[in-house]
Design a protein around this motif. Structure first.
Motif, PDB file in Angstrom:
ATOM      1  N   ALA A  98       0.806  -1.213   0.224  1.00 55.36           N
ATOM      2  CA  ALA A  98      -0.055  -0.051  -0.055  1.00 55.36           C
ATOM      3  C   ALA A  98       0.853   1.269   0.077  1.00 55.36           C
ATOM      4  O   ALA A  98       0.455   2.210  -0.733  1.00 55.36           O
ATOM      5  N   ILE A  99       1.888   1.150   0.871  1.00 49.42           N
ATOM      6  CA  ILE A  99       2.929   2.195   0.676  1.00 49.42           C
ATOM      7  C   ILE A  99       3.548   2.583  -0.721  1.00 49.42           C
ATOM      8  O   ILE A  99       3.510   3.663  -1.138  1.00 49.42           O
ATOM      9  N   ALA A 100       3.670   1.383  -1.219  1.00 49.86           N
ATOM     10  CA  ALA A 100       4.596   1.432  -2.552  1.00 49.86           C
ATOM     11  C   ALA A 100       3.390   2.051  -3.576  1.00 49.86           C
ATOM     12  O   ALA A 100       4.026   3.024  -4.248  1.00 49.86           O
ATOM     13  N   SER A 101       2.173   1.577  -3.346  1.00 51.90           N
ATOM     14  CA  SER A 101       1.170   2.393  -4.472  1.00 51.90           C
ATOM     15  C   SER A 101       1.015   3.713  -3.971  1.00 51.90           C
ATOM     16  O   SER A 101       0.550   4.357  -4.854  1.00 51.90           O
ATOM     17  N   ALA A 102       0.979   3.911  -2.781  1.00 56.66           N
ATOM     18  CA  ALA A 102       0.721   5.428  -2.451  1.00 56.66           C
ATOM     19  C   ALA A 102       1.888   6.433  -2.826  1.00 56.66           C
ATOM     20  O   ALA A 102       1.773   7.572  -2.817  1.00 56.66           O
ATOM     21  N   ASN A 103       2.938   5.851  -3.471  1.00 58.05           N
ATOM     22  CA  ASN A 103       4.247   6.715  -3.804  1.00 58.05           C
ATOM     23  C   ASN A 103       4.073   7.184  -5.175  1.00 58.05           C
ATOM     24  O   ASN A 103       4.803   6.917  -5.890  1.00 58.05           O
ATOM     25  N   ARG A 104       3.200   8.130  -5.353  1.00 57.00           N
ATOM     26  CA  ARG A 104       3.084   8.835  -6.390  1.00 57.00           C
ATOM     27  C   ARG A 104       2.562  10.142  -5.917  1.00 57.00           C
ATOM     28  O   ARG A 104       2.381  10.486  -4.991  1.00 57.00           O
TER      29      ARG A 104
END
Lengths: 333, 333, 333, 333
Positions: free
Chosen positions: D18-24
């Motif tokens: 989820a953190i990786a996906s939020a990294n935008r």
């Protein structure tokens, strides 16, 4: 005749005279002649250089004194029935910006080094817990008991050992010293006390308590806190004048002796009904509600103290002849 | 003869008598007979139901009043020379637990709706900024100027519009009402004022100001804050008695009229030297340091006010014959 | 492509890797391996022994840093457009327990010793006013301007002279150092800075700022305040790991250089439309609302800055090829 | 293999994703897409409209939640071993601006209505004492015990009766619900809970707890307090994303079930050595220091809990095969 509080007593004649004398033009706040004499007068009394700030209430004195000793993330050790814990609506928390009171059990509202050590032993030395920073006792205390110089020195020793500031709530300091009949230095700085709330209002004053710093360097910051707390009265000379009048010729002791003597009279009459030895000016007596009603019917007023007990407080203006009828009524129960 | 502060004046005779009369046994804190009369006395005076708490200083009254109107994350609009901003060592911040004072410029320390709106326009409505919650004016103000009912009503309208509580610092409220010669209701609740710090100490009192709530529901919480601030005096009856004496037969107005008249005498003598119109009991006069020295050599005392100006404050006890010599000296400069 | 805030940028790859590497079992709070390396890493960077606490936001870093320097009855000098004054909802007031911010005017949100001295000159040295205790600047500041070592040293000199603690809000500290291309010690402790909020989140971090104490003795109390403020994260290792990754091989400077270069590109394109010289990563441009709308129609997003101006903020991930289209669009206006 | 704290566990894979996906790139603070979904997601979970604020720590959640329920002159009832009393360095006092915690005794750190009533009975209803305003329990609690819906409802009834706000410290809320295997609504709003600190960090999250308001009107003020406390993270999307990932497909319950199962395994092995029934993910075991040393020599780490006891905490990542060796070692003692 009322015995429910020494706050109910009038101001004594010398205090009224001092107020009348102060009623002239003078400098505002604490730059008047009387206010400037306070440091000297108390330094003489205690035999050591002190700094003194007047305030209008004992609660303000206590809260400001504690704030000088304890940071917001600190803790103050006190008895679980201490006035600062039970009767000041969180004023110590307000002035310290949220310090915690760590309360200790103990007979007759007296804090012992043992009880304090036991509580201290539960506190870890890490940032997850507030850091014990001060210890406070009331002398004479909430049950009219008096700490002796030795008892205070033992607590002072604990404070030194653990790096705690030592505060004394002396709302009835005069009654304690009168009972001990000793040197006020012995129950304060010589025993390790750093800050004393020296009460006058319960002892014949009208408005005005003295916050006494035995570590004078603490006073400068407190002067800011006092102003910030709204406690720098613009006509402070009326407070200073009262306090000076009380110090003059030992009036504070004389008044306290009168109050103590009146209490002793009641205590003797009550005998084994007394919950605690009568040392200062408070008498706690075991009476049934019927008995209490009978006393009240006789014209005496006092507070119920829960569970079949009542509290009677004497003050400077209770002469033996005023108190004798109550003593007789108690003895006759 | 000193003119540096109305705080330097003695208490007036009626106040001294009231204190003497109060000097008997009575209930402690604010449960005495006098304290209980306050709500009624002020309700009568203002023609509306109010709740009143006595406190010992104007700073306490202001800070408690503001805390009743503004949360810790709120902001209080005031003039940049307001007493609450300049002379209370952050007491409003202390009692509100850190609210911010948003200061507005303006001639003669008077806050105008325009100046307030301009500051409000800079505040975004998001959580990154403190939320404007109250507005405070001083009447009569720091330069002796008086807000008229219309001026106050215009600010009251702004408060209603923007959801701001409206506080009035009335350390010299009496001087303002005396100058306007009108109904005290017109400069308070009828104009939208929610809380008034009604000053007595500068006007012949010794100790005791009244915090008047025109929204009575605010008083209950404030009673807790007062105790917590150390402002619930144990012998509050002496404050209540003073305040009642001041209200009796319009003494508060009579005293203020005396002070105002004395100031007017000085203002007339000073003529164009006056920095501001003389409306209440403060006179700001342009004088060189030589001239100031000459006046002082004549036995008159007052504060320097920076930049070639001095401040002279009159009070209830300055009779015309006391003030005339100074007026003459000023005229003779 | 958005230019409204460097907070909108993603975290940089090295930070994401550091987080992944930290994702194993380790001691809680700040007793993990990464947290324990912080003091050493920053001491090396600054060439002097420092103590460092991680926190989750710049607001927390600023407020805790100021609380270490300023008592509740103190005042903090800052520019009237400082982030601590305008955008932190009173966090400094909360953590200092009600200190006052004394704001100074000045071009481009830069605080000068002259402006600070002018404000200091209005403060009396008495208990009626809060006591100036700290001074705070933002570097790079709210308008993207950078204080030089000499400018900071001049303020540091003022602080020493007046006994003020010196705090630097370094939310964009990296951008300042990158612009100056000098030694970070020269803009901090060598110039008199006591406490630095060293920002990483705006510069490619995810969560985690470093509060750097050049006076290490201030850190111990602050560790308590951090916990008390709810800022001692139980899995602090993820913050420490990010910060260490940013320090490694000068990543913090490389990221800042990218952001600054992108801003410079925009600044050059904007030419005389720039409100301020473009030094760090913020560009303020004068455009009509029509022009702003045209830019937005081109797919670029940014904040309006009132009165015919807009703010564009670049960040570490804006490569030249990403920014060039906006630069072209600006040049074509 | 460490068992000293669930804070020591890594974040679970779904959280890392989820953190990786939020990294935008996304909007700053809490205006991003994920943050905006929180109210809806939790309203669905609880079957009632709630308002939710993310914060970075459980201490912040608790302190902000309590500040929403209790004024500075109020008191919060809690167990004497509650985390808010023992392990948060006075954060509740800080955020409430000095409220007092009134602590109650009770077996296994569980607060009972009887114990609370007993403490309430000692509080007078006057301004000399702080006013009981809130009650707080921890579920699952400090000894791993779980309050049932009925037990909570009984406390909720007391709160309604006495006008107390009801706060639940749910640092291990998931473990409680997993143990009860019921509807989360039954242990919160249906039982009278007003505010819940819903923990995720101990249950597989990295950074991010949810402060859930079942009285949505309390959230708006708290949003200001959160910012003011430095808890409005500029890249809040990373917290929101974690929390949403935990809610998705009941991951929060699945993780808690794993932790509980691991604890149950240990509890069964320990048998009568257990100090308390093992309900959630904490196991308190009576062992001599010799025995503790032997376990540690086997490669297992845990905290001493004083007086011949140790605490073992399991977490989401302890699979049966990881825990079995410790269970065996305990059984073999």
């Amino acid at each position: 005749m009322q015995f429910f509080s020494d706050n109910a007593a009038p101001a004594c004649p010398q205090v009224m005279e001092a107020i009348a004398s102060a009623n002239r033009q003078d400098r505002p706040y604490d730059s008047d002649r009387s206010s400037k004499e306070l440091d000297g007068a108390f330094s003489t009394l205690f035999g050591i250089e002190v700094r003194v700030l007047w305030v209008s209430t004992g609660t303000a004195a206590n809260a400001l004194g504690l704030a000088a000793l304890c940071p917001p993330h600190g803790a103050i050790l006190c008895h679980q029935q201490a006035h600062i814990q039970e009767d000041e609506c969180g004023a110590p928390e307000f002035y310290t910006h949220g310090a915690k009171l760590l309360t200790c059990p103990g007979e007759g509202a007296k804090l012992t080094p043992e009880a304090a050590r036991k509580v201290l032993a539960t506190v870890r030395d890490d940032v997850h817990q507030v850091r014990p920073s001060a210890l406070s006792i009331t002398n004479a205390n909430e049950y009219g008991l008096v700490y002796t110089p030795d008892e205070i020195a033992a607590l002072g020793e604990l404070c030194r050992e653990r790096g705690l500031g030592f505060h004394m709530d002396g709302a009835r300091f005069a009654n304690a010293v009168a009972y001990l009949d000793g040197d006020p230095a012995d129950v304060t700085w010589r025993a390790g006390v750093d800050v004393l709330s020296f009460g006058f209002v319960k002892n014949g004053g009208m408005i005005g308590e003295a916050l006494v710093f035995f570590r004078p360097e603490l006073a400068a910051e407190t002067a800011y806190r006092r102003k910030r707390g709204g406690h720098l009265l613009s006509k402070g000379r009326y407070l200073a004048a009262q306090i000076l009048a009380m110090l003059k010729d030992g009036l504070w002791l004389a008044n306290a002796r009168s109050a103590n003597a009146a209490a002793a009279l009641l205590g003797t009459a009550a005998g084994s009904r007394c919950l605690y030895p009568v040392q200062a000016n408070e008498v706690f007596i075991r009476v049934s509600s019927d008995e209490a009603a009978r006393l009240r019917a006789g014209g005496f007023d006092f507070y119920d103290w829960g569970d079949g007990a009542v509290r009677m407080v004497t003050s400077w203006h209770h002469r033996a002849e005023d108190v004798q009828p109550l003593a007789d009524a108690i003895a006759a129960l």
